[in-house]
Design a protein around this motif. Structure first.
Motif, PDB file in Angstrom:
ATOM      1  N   THR A 168      -1.837   4.846  -2.220  1.00  0.00           N
ATOM      2  CA  THR A 168      -1.105   5.276  -1.032  1.00  0.00           C
ATOM      3  C   THR A 168      -2.063   5.431   0.143  1.00  0.00           C
ATOM      4  O   THR A 168      -3.276   5.554  -0.029  1.00  0.00           O
ATOM      5  CB  THR A 168      -0.403   6.627  -1.273  1.00  0.00           C
ATOM      6  N   SER A 180       0.318   1.653   0.255  1.00  0.00           N
ATOM      7  CA  SER A 180       1.761   1.870   0.304  1.00  0.00           C
ATOM      8  C   SER A 180       2.044   3.273   0.818  1.00  0.00           C
ATOM      9  O   SER A 180       1.165   4.139   0.842  1.00  0.00           O
ATOM     10  CB  SER A 180       2.380   1.710  -1.092  1.00  0.00           C
ATOM     11  N   LYS A 209       4.528   5.264  -0.590  1.00  0.00           N
ATOM     12  CA  LYS A 209       4.870   6.103  -1.738  1.00  0.00           C
ATOM     13  C   LYS A 209       4.005   5.762  -2.942  1.00  0.00           C
ATOM     14  O   LYS A 209       3.657   4.609  -3.155  1.00  0.00           O
ATOM     15  CB  LYS A 209       6.350   5.911  -2.110  1.00  0.00           C
ATOM     16  N   ARG A 210       3.711   6.797  -3.749  1.00  0.00           N
ATOM     17  CA  ARG A 210       2.854   6.600  -4.907  1.00  0.00           C
ATOM     18  C   ARG A 210       3.489   5.670  -5.943  1.00  0.00           C
ATOM     19  O   ARG A 210       2.810   4.842  -6.535  1.00  0.00           O
ATOM     20  CB  ARG A 210       2.535   7.949  -5.555  1.00  0.00           C
ATOM     21  N   ALA A 249       2.939   2.119  -5.004  1.00  0.00           N
ATOM     22  CA  ALA A 249       1.558   1.694  -5.272  1.00  0.00           C
ATOM     23  C   ALA A 249       1.350   1.440  -6.766  1.00  0.00           C
ATOM     24  O   ALA A 249       0.716   0.457  -7.166  1.00  0.00           O
ATOM     25  CB  ALA A 249       0.578   2.760  -4.778  1.00  0.00           C
TER      26      ALA A 249
END
Length: 634
Positions: A101, A72, A74-75, A78
């Motif tokens: 990420t 992903s 953005k963290r 995720a």
């Protein structure tokens, strides 16, 4: 509830934890080919990927010991996807699902295999992460670089390189040449000098995440064994928020997976592309479809927003994509009056008072909590907070600027940090009543940190006993929330010692570079102390830490992926949108993202004291076209 770990026949598999999926979503879940999924706001992108993971793991379509990789932008995206898969799958299945990420994925590879890079491109093992900005690049180009060799060009050629183009086009714009640039242009020479300065000038190399991405792509291009190991490990790849993918990230995926049997599912919304300033590709979906022969599959349902908001959203969507198909709302409207309006105020102070009174009244009549609302701004949240915070406090509603910082860490990022989440979960378990759900979270997190597999029953039992004994000890040592920074720090240090610093770094490699872990832990202690200031007990202190009873204030970019009953967008004026004319498409996409966070209501506010509305007349025209009225509020 997660299903058992036994295998299910594909024909017998049904969606887990939801009543049903729309037809196209179910086709993607069961698909055996590469797919690009265009999914608008509220379409259930995270749920789609979680159900696909459940299908692949539970039916054996992704057979063990193979794994599924989800990457992903953005963290928090995720983290949310990993949590959803754990809810949908037995822990043995969920243990074969890796969600991270792009930056974490690339960093993990450079940490494991980076010393296999050719000497020209090899960083020191203890490299530092750096976050260069335009000022740093300007200083390098104009102050540090000097004139190139005469065979390359003249000093004026270097001075002609624009700061905006240097990183995006020259430094990391293309895959790195194995042996460097043989006959460099002035731009390539400048890029090479930056690379070699970053890699060699100090005791340790300094690398940005885009640079790490380029090094990893080169590493896997010249080391087939490492590349093949990834291909063998991952039978399926998910890419979330795919519209924000950069060329660096896309090239890395191509190098690893193009021409392999790995099945790729890319999900996103081209109307929500708000990261082009951060080097997102203009149209990654078209490139992916062409390179990977992916089948384009749209989703039509909107499970978030009311029919009236969906109708307005479609007007905005058509401004971004004339071919946008009208989505179908799968929820109902629950409020009386207008679902969307523009409120004109005479002063920011009047605006703050009226908004606070409105939220207080809505909380009472609609039986809502503070976290059902969000105050969105385009930028400079701290300036808006200075006026809004006192008004909301007077109305009995704490307001929290989640774009603010704790020490050197942004608050919203701190709350998503693994170290912060684990400290808070352990404190909940030790200090509060009815904390059963935290026991499972802590047990699973500790098992992951210590490498204990879900089916290792003896080891799991031993871990459970250790956890029980520790929380009893912790609660006895600290019966009350901390009253000093030293006590707060000692609590955090004690929990970290139990978790194991080295284990934490091994599982979350970002903590192994530079001083990031120390910065996060210091921010956790500071925020824990601040959250304890008004709390007479641990429960209220931890609620304050997580902002349970505060209305959040944040920027558009930080609201992506979140949803609220009511969205109040403060500052629809030229002052906030000063750069609108520079990139109207991205700015309109940001406006669309802000609007689509709402389930039931959107309020835009305008105050002439902050600026006129001539530069952003386009946005007002879109709202007018959708039938949104402007109301003067006394």
């Amino acid at each position: 509830m997660a299903v058992l770990s036994r295998r299910v026949r594909p024909d017998d598999w049904k969606p887990v934890g939801v009543d049903a999926l729309e037809a196209n979503a179910l086709k993607v879940v069961r698909s055996a080919d590469n797919r690009s999924v265009i999914a608008g706001p509220g379409a259930g992108k995270t749920e789609l990927l979680a159900q696909r993971a459940a299908y692949l793991l539970q039916t054996g379509t992704a057979p063990p010991p193979g794994r599924i990789l989800a990457i992903s932008f953005k963290r928090d995206a995720a983290t949310n996807l990993a949590a959803r898969v754990r809810q949908r799958c037995h822990r043995i299945h969920a243990g074969r699902f890796d969600s991270m990420t792009f930056d974490a994925f690339a960093k993990g590879l450079i940490d494991r295999f980076g010393q296999a890079l050719p000497e020209l491109w090899r960083p020191t093992p203890d490299y530092e992460i750096m976050f260069p900005n335009d000022r740093d690049y300007r200083d390098f180009l104009q102050q540090q670089l000097g004139a190139p060799p005469t065979s390359v060009g003249i000093y004026a050629d270097i001075q002609a390189i624009t700061v905006k183009a240097f990183e995006r086009r020259h430094l990391v714009g293309l895959p790195l040449p194995l042996e460097g640039w043989p006959n460099p242009t002035p731009c390539q020479w400048a890029a090479d000098r930056y690379w070699q300065t970053s890699l060699r000038s100090g005791k340790t190399s300094g690398l940005s995440f885009p640079m790490i991405g380029r090094l990893v792509e080169l590493l896997l291009r010249v080391n087939p064994m490492a590349r093949d190991a990834l291909r063998l490990t991952y039978s399926h790849l998910f890419m979330d928020e795919f519209q924000d993918t950069t060329q660096i990230q896309y090239d890395l995926v191509r190098t690893i997976f193009l021409g392999t049997d790995t099945v790729i599912t890319a999900v996103g919304d081209n109307k929500q592309q708000i990261m082009r300033w951060a080097m997102a590709m203009d149209d990654p979906f078209t490139a992916f479809d062409a390179d990977f022969a992916a089948k384009r599959t749209p989703l039509y349902n909107n499970y978030r927003s009311s029919p009236e908001l969906v109708r307005i959203q479609h007007v905005l969507a058509q401004a971004l994509d004339a071919r946008a198909v009208a989505p179908v709302s799968k929820t109902v409207g629950t409020i009386a009056g207008d679902s969307c309006a523009i409120w004109d105020f005479s002063t920011p102070e009047v605006e703050a008072d009226r908004l606070a009174a409105f939220v207080a009244a809505e909380m009472k009549t609609q039986k809502l909590g503070p976290r059902d609302f969000v105050l969105l701004v385009r930028q400079k949240a701290v300036d808006y907070a200075a006026v809004l915070e006192p008004a909301f406090a007077a109305a009995g509603i704490p307001l929290r600027n989640e774009a603010g910082t704790v020490g050197t860490v942004m608050l919203q990022e701190l709350l998503a940090e693994e170290a912060s989440e684990l400290v808070v979960a352990i404190l909940h378990l030790a200090m509060t009543k009815r904390a059963g759900r935290y026991w499972t979270d802590c047990q699973e997190a500790l098992a992951a940190l210590r490498g204990v597999a879900p089916d290792e029953e003896a080891a799991q039992t031993k871990l459970a006993r250790e956890l029980d004994a520790y929380v009893i000890k912790l609660s006895a040592a600290h019966p009350n929330p901390p009253k000093t920074k030293a006590i707060a720090q000692s609590i955090v240090d004690d929990i970290l010692a139990f978790i194991g610093r080295e284990r934490l770094i091994a599982v979350h490699p970002a903590y192994g570079q530079g001083s990031w872990l120390e910065k996060v832990l210091d921010a956790v202690a500071v925020h824990l102390l601040v959250s304890s200031a008004d709390g007479i007990d641990w429960s209220s202190a931890l609620d304050a830490y997580e902002g349970i009873h505060a209305i959040p204030l944040m920027t558009i970019h930080k609201s992506k992926g979140l949803e609220y009953h009511s969205v109040i967008f403060v500052g629809l004026d030229d002052g906030a949108w000063w750069s609108f004319s520079n990139d109207q498409v991205e700015a309109t996409a940001g406006f669309f993202v802000a609007f689509t966070r709402a389930k039931q209501r959107v309020v835009f506010t305008y105050c002439a004291r902050r600026g006129s509305r001539t530069k952003i007349a386009t946005l007002y025209e879109l709202l007018s076209k959708a039938g949104v009225q402007s109301v003067r509020v006394a």
